[in-house]
Design a protein around this motif. Structure first.
Motif: not given
Length: 117
Positions: A28, A19-20, A85, A26, A23-24
């Protein structure tokens, strides 16, 4: 049981790392990553073997590389189950994420095994 829980935590760490990177892709937070990791492990127990059997010819032809597509499918199913999320924008991102998650899990599992010995 302890090994399975450790596997879920390590997979959650791998999900957070991916996730880091993208950008696509994600998530939470770490709680969502833990839930996603748990659901992913359940899907890997139930759905993944069925998909492997159904796609065995193409998996053999691609020398096993189609397993990354199957991992991407389970990631996408996890995304559908969790909802807003956990979002993956596109199947291509899911395939690349599945490859990177596999590599990170391999490294983390080796690191943990070496520290236990």
């Amino acid at each position: 049981m302890t090994r399975w829980l450790l596997s879920i935590v390590l997979n959650a760490v791998a999900l957070i790392a991916v996730a880091q990177l993208f950008a696509s892709f994600h998530l939470e937070g770490f709680g969502t990553a833990l839930i996603a990791s748990f659901i992913l492990s359940i899907l890997n127990i139930i759905v993944k073997p069925i998909l492997i059997v159904l796609t065995l010819p193409i998996t053999v032809l691609t020398l096993g590389f189609f397993l990354f597509v199957i991992n991407a499918i389970t990631l996408m199913l996890t995304q559908v189950i969790i909802g807003d999320s956990f979002v993956i924008n596109g199947f291509g991102t899911a395939v690349i994420a599945a490859i990177i998650i596999s590599i990170i899990n391999l490294l983390l599992n080796r690191l943990v095994q070496d520290s236990v010995r």
